[in-house]
Design an enzyme around this catalytic site. Structure first.
Site, short mmCIF file in Angstrom:
data_model
loop_
_atom_site.label_atom_id
_atom_site.label_comp_id
_atom_site.label_asym_id
_atom_site.label_seq_id
_atom_site.Cartn_x
_atom_site.Cartn_y
_atom_site.Cartn_z
N TYR A 53 0.82 -1.22 0.00
CA TYR A 53 0.00 0.00 0.00
C TYR A 53 0.85 1.27 0.00
CZ TYR A 53 -4.12 -2.89 0.35
OH TYR A 53 -5.10 -3.81 0.06
N ARG A 56 1.33 1.85 -3.59
CA ARG A 56 0.11 2.34 -4.25
C ARG A 56 -0.19 3.78 -3.82
NH1 ARG A 56 -4.65 -1.39 -4.11
NH2 ARG A 56 -5.24 -0.05 -5.85
N GLN A 88 -15.22 2.25 -5.41
CA GLN A 88 -14.49 1.09 -4.88
C GLN A 88 -13.00 1.44 -4.81
OE1 GLN A 88 -16.17 -2.88 -6.64
NE2 GLN A 88 -16.40 -1.27 -8.19
N ASN A 89 -12.65 2.58 -5.42
CA ASN A 89 -11.24 2.95 -5.52
C ASN A 89 -10.73 3.53 -4.20
OD1 ASN A 89 -11.49 2.17 -8.16
ND2 ASN A 89 -11.72 4.26 -8.95
N HIS A 106 -14.35 0.94 -0.05
CA HIS A 106 -13.21 0.06 0.25
C HIS A 106 -12.10 0.78 1.00
CE1 HIS A 106 -14.24 -3.06 -3.10
NE2 HIS A 106 -15.03 -3.16 -2.06
N SER A 174 -15.34 -4.17 -13.16
CA SER A 174 -15.55 -5.46 -13.82
C SER A 174 -16.77 -6.19 -13.27
CB SER A 174 -14.31 -6.35 -13.63
OG SER A 174 -14.15 -6.64 -12.24
P1 NAD Z 1 -15.59 -11.33 -2.97
O1 NAD Z 1 -16.08 -12.73 -3.01
O2 NAD Z 1 -16.57 -10.23 -2.82
O3 NAD Z 1 -14.71 -11.00 -4.21
C1 NAD Z 1 -13.85 -11.96 -4.58
C2 NAD Z 1 -13.53 -11.58 -5.97
O4 NAD Z 1 -12.21 -11.20 -5.93
C3 NAD Z 1 -13.72 -12.77 -6.88
O5 NAD Z 1 -14.89 -12.58 -7.63
C4 NAD Z 1 -12.48 -12.70 -7.72
O6 NAD Z 1 -12.76 -11.90 -8.84
C5 NAD Z 1 -11.51 -11.94 -6.88
N1 NAD Z 1 -10.56 -12.81 -6.22
C6 NAD Z 1 -10.73 -13.55 -5.12
N2 NAD Z 1 -9.60 -14.20 -4.83
C7 NAD Z 1 -8.72 -13.83 -5.78
C8 NAD Z 1 -7.38 -14.14 -6.04
N3 NAD Z 1 -6.68 -14.99 -5.26
N4 NAD Z 1 -6.77 -13.59 -7.11
C9 NAD Z 1 -7.45 -12.72 -7.90
N5 NAD Z 1 -8.73 -12.40 -7.72
C10 NAD Z 1 -9.32 -12.95 -6.66
O7 NAD Z 1 -14.49 -11.22 -1.85
P2 NAD Z 1 -14.76 -11.56 -0.36
O8 NAD Z 1 -13.63 -12.35 0.15
O9 NAD Z 1 -16.15 -12.09 -0.20
O10 NAD Z 1 -14.65 -10.11 0.24
C11 NAD Z 1 -15.74 -9.34 0.04
C12 NAD Z 1 -15.49 -8.10 0.81
O11 NAD Z 1 -14.15 -7.60 0.71
C13 NAD Z 1 -16.37 -7.13 0.17
O12 NAD Z 1 -16.90 -6.42 1.21
C14 NAD Z 1 -15.46 -6.30 -0.69
O13 NAD Z 1 -15.99 -4.99 -0.76
C15 NAD Z 1 -14.17 -6.31 0.08
N6 NAD Z 1 -13.04 -6.25 -0.80
C16 NAD Z 1 -12.05 -5.34 -0.62
C17 NAD Z 1 -10.95 -5.38 -1.44
C18 NAD Z 1 -9.80 -4.42 -1.34
O14 NAD Z 1 -8.70 -4.70 -1.86
N7 NAD Z 1 -10.01 -3.28 -0.72
C19 NAD Z 1 -10.84 -6.32 -2.43
C20 NAD Z 1 -11.92 -7.15 -2.62
C21 NAD Z 1 -12.99 -7.18 -1.78
N1 APR Z 2 -11.89 3.15 -19.16
C1 APR Z 2 -13.00 2.50 -18.71
N2 APR Z 2 -12.97 1.26 -18.18
C2 APR Z 2 -11.77 0.66 -18.09
C3 APR Z 2 -10.58 1.27 -18.53
C4 APR Z 2 -10.68 2.58 -19.09
N3 APR Z 2 -9.62 3.24 -19.56
N4 APR Z 2 -9.56 0.40 -18.33
C5 APR Z 2 -10.09 -0.70 -17.76
N5 APR Z 2 -11.42 -0.56 -17.64
C6 APR Z 2 -12.39 -1.51 -17.08
C7 APR Z 2 -12.05 -2.96 -17.35
O1 APR Z 2 -12.65 -3.38 -18.56
C8 APR Z 2 -12.69 -3.65 -16.14
O2 APR Z 2 -14.03 -3.98 -16.43
O3 APR Z 2 -12.33 -1.36 -15.69
C9 APR Z 2 -12.66 -2.58 -15.05
C10 APR Z 2 -11.61 -2.85 -13.99
O4 APR Z 2 -12.04 -4.00 -13.27
P1 APR Z 2 -11.18 -4.47 -12.02
O5 APR Z 2 -9.74 -4.47 -12.38
O6 APR Z 2 -11.80 -5.75 -11.54
O7 APR Z 2 -11.38 -3.33 -10.93
P2 APR Z 2 -12.64 -3.13 -10.00
O8 APR Z 2 -13.90 -3.54 -10.70
O9 APR Z 2 -12.55 -1.77 -9.45
O10 APR Z 2 -12.36 -4.19 -8.79
C11 APR Z 2 -13.28 -4.17 -7.71
O11 APR Z 2 -11.83 -5.58 -6.40
O12 APR Z 2 -9.72 -6.14 -5.75
C12 APR Z 2 -10.83 -5.43 -5.43
O13 APR Z 2 -10.81 -3.62 -3.96
C13 APR Z 2 -10.52 -4.00 -5.27
O14 APR Z 2 -12.04 -2.19 -5.51
C14 APR Z 2 -11.48 -3.31 -6.19
C15 APR Z 2 -12.54 -4.35 -6.42
#
Ligand code: NAD
Ligand code: APR
Length: 234
Positions: A53, A56, A88-89, A106, A174
Site C-alpha cells: 500500500y 500504491r 471502490q477505488n 473500500h 468489472s
Molecule cells: P468477494 O467474493 O466479494 O470477491 C472476490 C472476488 O475477488 C472474486 O470474484 C475474484 O474476482 C476476486 N478474487 C478472489 N480471490 C482472488 C485471487 N486470489 N486472485 C485474484 N482475484 C481474486 O471477496 P470476499 O472475500 O467475499 O470479500 C468481500 C469483501 O471484501 C467485500 O466487502 C469487498 O468490498 C471487500 N473487498 C475489498 C478489497 C480491497 O482490496 N479493498 C478487495 C476485494 C474485496
Molecule cells: N476506461 C473505462 N474502463 C476501463 C478502462 C478505461 N480506460 N480500463 C479498464 N477498464 C475496465 C475494465 O474493462 C474492467 O471492467 O475497468 C474494469 C476494472 O475492473 P477491475 O480491475 O476488476 O477493478 P474493480 O472492478 O474496481 O475491482 C473491484 O476488487 O480487488 C478489489 O478492492 C478492489 O475495488 C477493487 C474491487
C-alpha cells in the site's frame, strides 16, 4: 428531484496511470491477493502489506485526475438534483478533480487505522506496522483499506441511495466483487434506469438498460454533457 447514483471502479483511474486489478497484467496478476488484501495476509506479514500500500499510495500521489473524474465533478456541481458517488477505488483522484461528496466503500490510501483500538488518522506517505497508534500507543497500524472478507464502509447508506436512485451508473468496474457488483440488481429492482460505461463488456453488462463502451476519458464526458443538456432520458 432527479437522483443519480454512480459507482466507480479501477477503470476510471486507469488512464491516470493507476493499475486495474483484473485486466491483463493487472494488480492481481502481479501480487497474491491473499497476501496483501486479506486480514490473514496482514496478520502473517504486515510489512509486506504496508509495502504494497505504500507503493500504491506513492503512485496515487504522483497521478493526476483525468477527464472522467473531472466530468463527474462537473455533473455533481451542475446537475439540478442529487448526485451520489460511491467508489471502490482507494485513490483520491475524484476529490482532487473537485468532487465534494465521495463514499469510499473500500477505504482510502490517505487513511490509517489502528488494528487494536480502531482509531483513524491521516496516513503518512510511508506507513509501518510498528508505528505507534496516536490514540492507544499500540504498534498496530494498518492501512484504512477494506480487505477481502471484511465489510465495506457505509453499506446501509449506500443501499438506501441505490434503491432511491432515478439513474444508477457503473463506471470502470468489472463487476466481479460483491457487494458492489450487486448494486445494479438492486437499482433495477427498485425501478431505476441503469447505465454502464466501461472499456469492454463486464460480468454485469447484461443487467444494464444502456451501455457506453470505450475509455472513460472519452465516454464519461460525453455522457455527462448529454445528461446536463437533456436530462435523465439518455
Ligand atoms: P468477494 O467474493 O466479494 O470477491 C472476490 C472476488 O475477488 C472474486 O470474484 C475474484 O474476482 C476476486 N478474487 C478472489 N480471490 C482472488 C485471487 N486470489 N486472485 C485474484 N482475484 C481474486 O471477496 P470476499 O472475500 O467475499 O470479500 C468481500 C469483501 O471484501 C467485500 O466487502 C469487498 O468490498 C471487500 N473487498 C475489498 C478489497 C480491497 O482490496 N479493498 C478487495 C476485494 C474485496
Ligand atoms: N476506461 C473505462 N474502463 C476501463 C478502462 C478505461 N480506460 N480500463 C479498464 N477498464 C475496465 C475494465 O474493462 C474492467 O471492467 O475497468 C474494469 C476494472 O475492473 P477491475 O480491475 O476488476 O477493478 P474493480 O472492478 O474496481 O475491482 C473491484 O476488487 O480487488 C478489489 O478492492 C478492489 O475495488 C477493487 C474491487
Amino acid at each position: 428531484m432527479r437522483k443519480i447514483v454512480i459507482l466507480t471502479g479501477a477503470g476510471i483511474s486507469a488512464e491516470s496511470g493507476l493499475g486495474t486489478f483484473r485486466d491483463v497484467g493487472g494488480i492481481w496478476s502481479q501480487y497474491d491477493l491473499e497476501e496483501v488484501a486479506t486480514p490473514e495476509g496482514f496478520a502473517r506479514n504486515p510489512a509486506l502489506v504496508h509495502d504494497f500500500y505504500n507503493a500504491r499510495r506513492a503512485n496515487a500521489l504522483a497521478a493526476e485526475p483525468n477527464a472522467a473524474h473531472a466530468a463527474l465533478a462537473r455533473l455533481e456541481r451542475d446537475w439540478q438534483g442529487e448526485v451520489v458517488l460511491v467508489t471502490q477505488n482507494i485513490d483520491d483522484l475524484h476529490e482532487r478533480a473537485g468532487h465534494q461528496r465521495v463514499i469510499h466503500m473500500h477505504g482510502e490510501l490517505t487513511g490509517a487505522l489502528c488494528a487494536q483500538c480502531g482509531a483513524h488518522w491521516t496516513a503518512p506517505l510511508v506507513m509501518r506496522a510498528e508505528d505507534p497508534c496516536p490514540e492507544c500507543g499500540e504498534a498496530a497500524t494498518r492501512p484504512d483499506i477494506v480487505w477481502f472478507g471484511e465489510m465495506p464502509y457505509d453499506m446501509d447508506l449506500i443501499e438506501r441511495h441505490v434503491i432511491s436512485a432515478d439513474l444508477f451508473a457503473a463506471i470502470g468496474t468489472s463487476g466481479q466483487v460483491f457487494p458492489a457488483a450487486g448494486f445494479v440488481m438492486h437499482a433495477n429492482a427498485a425501478g431505476a434506469e441503469t447505465v454502464e460505461l466501461n472499456l469492454e463488456p463486464s460480468e454485469l453488462s447484461g443487467m444494464f438498460d444502456r451501455r457506453f463502451e470505450g475509455p472513460a476519458t472519452e465516454v464519461v464526458p460525453g455522457w455527462v454533457e448529454g445528461l446536463l443538456a437533456g436530462g435523465l432520458r439518455q
